[in-house]
Design a protein around this motif. Structure first.
Motif, PDB file in Angstrom:
ATOM      1  N   TYR A 136      -0.220  -3.932   8.060  1.00 14.19           N
ATOM      2  CA  TYR A 136      -0.773  -2.797   7.316  1.00 14.19           C
ATOM      3  C   TYR A 136      -0.505  -1.457   7.983  1.00 14.19           C
ATOM      4  CZ  TYR A 136      -3.315  -6.819   5.543  1.00 14.19           C
ATOM      5  OH  TYR A 136      -3.644  -8.055   5.054  1.00 14.19           O
TER       6      TYR A 136
ATOM      7  N   PHE B 257       0.511   5.706  -0.588  1.00 11.07           N
ATOM      8  CA  PHE B 257      -0.391   6.841  -0.708  1.00 11.07           C
ATOM      9  C   PHE B 257       0.424   8.121  -0.832  1.00 11.07           C
ATOM     10  CE2 PHE B 257      -3.932   4.278   0.650  1.00 11.07           C
ATOM     11  CZ  PHE B 257      -3.392   3.381   1.557  1.00 11.07           C
TER      12      PHE B 257
ATOM     13  N   ARG C 259      -9.315   0.783  13.284  1.00  7.84           N
ATOM     14  CA  ARG C 259      -7.944   1.155  13.647  1.00  7.84           C
ATOM     15  C   ARG C 259      -7.878   2.633  14.002  1.00  7.84           C
ATOM     16  NH1 ARG C 259      -2.993  -2.036  10.929  1.00  7.84           N
ATOM     17  NH2 ARG C 259      -3.592  -4.066  11.737  1.00  7.84           N
TER      18      ARG C 259
ATOM     19  N   LEU D 174       1.328   1.991   8.444  1.00  8.37           N
ATOM     20  CA  LEU D 174       1.942   2.867   7.458  1.00  8.37           C
ATOM     21  C   LEU D 174       3.107   3.631   8.058  1.00  8.37           C
ATOM     22  CD1 LEU D 174      -1.269   4.359   5.817  1.00  8.37           C
ATOM     23  CD2 LEU D 174       0.025   2.331   5.144  1.00  8.37           C
TER      24      LEU D 174
ATOM     25  N   GLU E 157       3.483   1.175   3.309  1.00  9.39           N
ATOM     26  CA  GLU E 157       3.117   0.189   4.316  1.00  9.39           C
ATOM     27  C   GLU E 157       4.372  -0.340   4.990  1.00  9.39           C
ATOM     28  OE1 GLU E 157       1.960  -3.998   3.266  1.00  9.39           O
ATOM     29  OE2 GLU E 157       0.020  -3.040   3.504  1.00  9.39           O
TER      30      GLU E 157
ATOM     31  N   GLY F 299      -6.590  -3.556   6.462  1.00 14.73           N
ATOM     32  CA  GLY F 299      -6.462  -4.241   5.181  1.00 14.73           C
ATOM     33  C   GLY F 299      -5.587  -3.486   4.215  1.00 14.73           C
ATOM     34  N   VAL F 300      -5.444  -4.076   3.033  1.00 19.64           N
ATOM     35  CA  VAL F 300      -4.608  -3.472   1.996  1.00 19.64           C
ATOM     36  C   VAL F 300      -5.294  -2.228   1.432  1.00 19.64           C
ATOM     37  CG1 VAL F 300      -3.524  -3.881  -0.247  1.00 19.64           C
ATOM     38  CG2 VAL F 300      -3.638  -5.720   1.434  1.00 19.64           C
ATOM     39  N   ASN F 301      -4.456  -1.234   1.103  1.00 22.06           N
ATOM     40  CA  ASN F 301      -4.963   0.000   0.489  1.00 22.06           C
ATOM     41  C   ASN F 301      -6.057   0.681   1.303  1.00 22.06           C
ATOM     42  OD1 ASN F 301      -3.291   0.264  -1.790  1.00 22.06           O
ATOM     43  ND2 ASN F 301      -4.460  -1.296  -2.873  1.00 22.06           N
ATOM     44  N   GLN F 302      -5.874   0.721   2.592  1.00 21.50           N
ATOM     45  CA  GLN F 302      -6.797   1.439   3.468  1.00 21.50           C
ATOM     46  C   GLN F 302      -6.100   2.694   3.974  1.00 21.50           C
ATOM     47  OE1 GLN F 302      -9.911   0.749   3.823  1.00 21.50           O
ATOM     48  NE2 GLN F 302      -9.814  -1.189   2.703  1.00 21.50           N
ATOM     49  N   PRO F 303      -6.409   3.850   3.412  1.00 21.39           N
ATOM     50  CA  PRO F 303      -5.734   5.081   3.854  1.00 21.39           C
ATOM     51  C   PRO F 303      -6.179   5.503   5.246  1.00 21.39           C
ATOM     52  CG  PRO F 303      -7.471   5.606   2.303  1.00 21.39           C
ATOM     53  CD  PRO F 303      -7.390   4.097   2.345  1.00 21.39           C
ATOM     54  N   GLN F 304      -5.349   6.287   5.883  1.00 20.67           N
ATOM     55  CA  GLN F 304      -5.686   6.846   7.182  1.00 20.67           C
ATOM     56  C   GLN F 304      -6.289   8.231   6.981  1.00 20.67           C
ATOM     57  OE1 GLN F 304      -2.176   6.672   9.651  1.00 20.67           O
ATOM     58  NE2 GLN F 304      -1.892   4.498   9.240  1.00 20.67           N
ATOM     59  N   HIS F 305      -7.266   8.521   7.805  1.00 24.52           N
ATOM     60  CA  HIS F 305      -7.935   9.821   7.760  1.00 24.52           C
ATOM     61  C   HIS F 305      -7.667  10.531   9.080  1.00 24.52           C
ATOM     62  CE1 HIS F 305     -10.142   8.806   4.080  1.00 24.52           C
ATOM     63  NE2 HIS F 305     -10.063   7.592   4.554  1.00 24.52           N
ATOM     64  N   PHE F 306      -7.245  11.780   8.970  1.00 24.16           N
ATOM     65  CA  PHE F 306      -6.773  12.503  10.140  1.00 24.16           C
ATOM     66  C   PHE F 306      -7.799  13.467  10.700  1.00 24.16           C
ATOM     67  CE2 PHE F 306      -2.272  11.587  10.590  1.00 24.16           C
ATOM     68  CZ  PHE F 306      -2.007  10.913   9.419  1.00 24.16           C
TER      69      PHE F 306
ATOM     70  N   GLU G  68      -3.711  19.365   9.204  1.00 23.42           N
ATOM     71  CA  GLU G  68      -3.490  17.925   9.203  1.00 23.42           C
ATOM     72  C   GLU G  68      -3.244  17.411   7.786  1.00 23.42           C
ATOM     73  OE1 GLU G  68      -6.339  19.407   9.272  1.00 23.42           O
ATOM     74  OE2 GLU G  68      -7.921  18.170   8.366  1.00 23.42           O
ATOM     75  N   PRO G  69      -2.566  16.264   7.634  1.00 19.16           N
ATOM     76  CA  PRO G  69      -2.409  15.668   6.299  1.00 19.16           C
ATOM     77  C   PRO G  69      -3.768  15.242   5.754  1.00 19.16           C
ATOM     78  CG  PRO G  69      -0.891  14.675   7.886  1.00 19.16           C
ATOM     79  CD  PRO G  69      -1.878  15.485   8.678  1.00 19.16           C
TER      80      PRO G  69
ATOM     81  N   TYR H  79      -4.866   5.594  15.282  1.00 22.64           N
ATOM     82  CA  TYR H  79      -3.434   5.874  15.379  1.00 22.64           C
ATOM     83  C   TYR H  79      -3.222   7.222  16.062  1.00 22.64           C
ATOM     84  CZ  TYR H  79      -3.247   2.493  11.514  1.00 22.64           C
ATOM     85  OH  TYR H  79      -3.384   1.382  10.728  1.00 22.64           O
TER      86      TYR H  79
ATOM     87  N   SER I 204       0.830  -1.196   0.000  1.00 27.35           N
ATOM     88  CA  SER I 204       0.000   0.000   0.000  1.00 27.35           C
ATOM     89  C   SER I 204       0.864   1.244   0.000  1.00 27.35           C
ATOM     90  CB  SER I 204      -0.886   0.029   1.253  1.00 27.35           C
ATOM     91  OG  SER I 204      -1.683  -1.124   1.337  1.00 27.35           O
TER      92      SER I 204
ATOM     93  N   PHE J  45       5.116   8.201  14.304  1.00 24.21           N
ATOM     94  CA  PHE J  45       4.210   7.230  14.900  1.00 24.21           C
ATOM     95  C   PHE J  45       4.418   7.142  16.413  1.00 24.21           C
ATOM     96  CE2 PHE J  45       1.798   3.440  15.439  1.00 24.21           C
ATOM     97  CZ  PHE J  45       2.539   2.589  16.255  1.00 24.21           C
TER      98      PHE J  45
ATOM     99  N   TYR K 260      -0.177  12.056   0.395  1.00 24.54           N
ATOM    100  CA  TYR K 260      -0.989  12.987   1.163  1.00 24.54           C
ATOM    101  C   TYR K 260      -0.477  14.397   0.893  1.00 24.54           C
ATOM    102  CZ  TYR K 260      -3.248   9.453   4.147  1.00 24.54           C
ATOM    103  OH  TYR K 260      -4.001   8.408   4.621  1.00 24.54           O
TER     104      TYR K 260
ATOM    105  N   TYR L 264      -0.800   2.611  18.102  1.00 25.78           N
ATOM    106  CA  TYR L 264      -2.057   2.403  17.420  1.00 25.78           C
ATOM    107  C   TYR L 264      -2.868   1.289  18.056  1.00 25.78           C
ATOM    108  CZ  TYR L 264      -0.986  -1.772  14.479  1.00 25.78           C
ATOM    109  OH  TYR L 264      -0.713  -3.030  14.000  1.00 25.78           O
TER     110      TYR L 264
ATOM    111  N   PRO M 199       4.702  12.986  10.040  1.00 21.40           N
ATOM    112  CA  PRO M 199       4.123  12.455  11.286  1.00 21.40           C
ATOM    113  C   PRO M 199       4.989  11.343  11.855  1.00 21.40           C
ATOM    114  CG  PRO M 199       2.445  12.684   9.575  1.00 21.40           C
ATOM    115  CD  PRO M 199       3.764  12.909   8.919  1.00 21.40           C
TER     116      PRO M 199
END
Lengths: 110, 114
Positions: A96, A34, B31, A98, A91, B98-105, A43-44, B33, A32, B45, A36, B48, B43
Motif C-alpha cells: 500500500y 488519489f 504509518r 504510494l 499505489e 490498507g486500501v484507499n488510505q490517503p496520506q496526510h501531510f 504541503e500537498p 512517511y 488505490s 519518497f 492531491y 517509511y 514528493p
C-alpha cells in the motif's frame, strides 16, 4: 518508464471553463489512487480519492480507466482559487505504499 | 489541531552541519512517511515506518540520512554532514494501513544549506 506520469503543464484556463487532465500509471495491480492539490510552497492536501466507478465532489470529478491505466480529474466552472499544482498518486505495491506524479500546474485566468 | 505536525518549519545551516527534523503524526495512524520535495517536482519518497519498524528506505538515500520512530509515535529524520544538494522541503505524512488510505501531510520543514 515512470510509475506515475503527468503532463507538467502549465494549463492556462479562463475562469469558468472546464479543464481536465490525465495521469497514467504502470502498476496494473494498483488499487488505490488519489488526487492531491498543492499550492506554491505548501504541503500537498488531499483533494479526492479515485474509485473504480468514478466519483464526484462538487465541481470535481475523478475517473479511473483500468483498461488504459489512467486516471483523470475534471474541474467544472473553474475558479481563480483552483490555481495550483495537482498531483496524481497511485499505489506502488501490495504494501500500500504510494508513488507520486510530478504534478500538473493549473493557472486559472480572470 | 490533530493533524500532522512538523518542526522546525525552517532550518538554515552551514554546509557540513548535522540537522534533525521531527514529525508528530496523526495519533491513530500507524504509518509514517518521509519525503523530500524540490521545486517543480512531486514528493520523492525517502523512507517509511509501520509503527516502530522502518519497512523501506529509498535506494537514492545516502547513508548520511537516518530516520527513527522509536516508540511508534513521533519520528525524527537526521541528515549528517549536510551538502548544498540537501536543500529542499522535507515532508512528513501519516496514514492508516490498507486500501484507499490517503496520506496526510504536515506543513514540512524547509531546509536551506548555505
Amino acid at each position: 518508464r515512470k510509475e506515475v506520469e503527468q503532463d507538467p503543464g502549465p494549463f492556462n484556463v479562463p475562469e469558468g471553463a472546464t479543464v481536465a487532465f490525465n495521469c497514467t500509471y504502470s502498476n496494473s495491480a494498483s488499487q488505490s489512487f488519489f488526487w492531491y492539490r498543492q499550492d506554491c510552497r505548501k504541503e500537498p492536501k488531499l483533494l479526492m480519492s479515485v474509485y473504480s466507478s468514478g466519483n464526484e465532489d462538487g465541481r470535481f470529478t475523478a475517473q479511473l480507466n483500468r483498461a488504459s491505466q489512467y486516471i483523470s480529474l475534471l474541474i467544472r466552472d473553474s475558479k481563480l482559487s483552483d490555481s495550483a499544482t495537482y498531483l496524481c498518486v497511485g499505489e506502488l505495491d501490495s504494501n500500500y505504499q504510494l508513488i507520486w506524479g510530478a504534478g500538473t500546474k493549473l493557472i486559472i485566468k480572470p | 489541531d490533530t493533524g500532522v505536525s512538523q518542526n522546525p518549519r525552517h532550518k538554515i545551516t552551514k554546509r557540513g552541519q548535522n540537522v534533525t527534523f521531527r514529525c508528530d503524526p496523526i495519533s491513530e495512524h500507524n504509518r509514517l512517511y518521509w519525503y523530500r520535495q524540490t521545486l517543480g517536482q512531486g514528493p520523492e519518497f525517502l523512507t517509511y515506518f509501520q509503527n516502530e519498524a522502518q519497512l523501506e528506505k529509498s535506494r537514492l538515500l545516502s547513508d548520511r540520512f537516518s530516520a527513527e520512530r522509536p516508540k511508534g509515535s513521533f519520528s525524527t529524520l537526521e541528515i549528517q554532514r549536510t551538502e548544498q544538494g540537501d536543500s529542499a522541503m522535507y515532508l512528513c505524512a501519516s496514514s492508516r494501513t490498507g486500501v484507499n488510505q490517503p496520506q496526510h501531510f504536515g506543513d514540512g520543514t524547509r531546509l536551506s544549506i548555505l
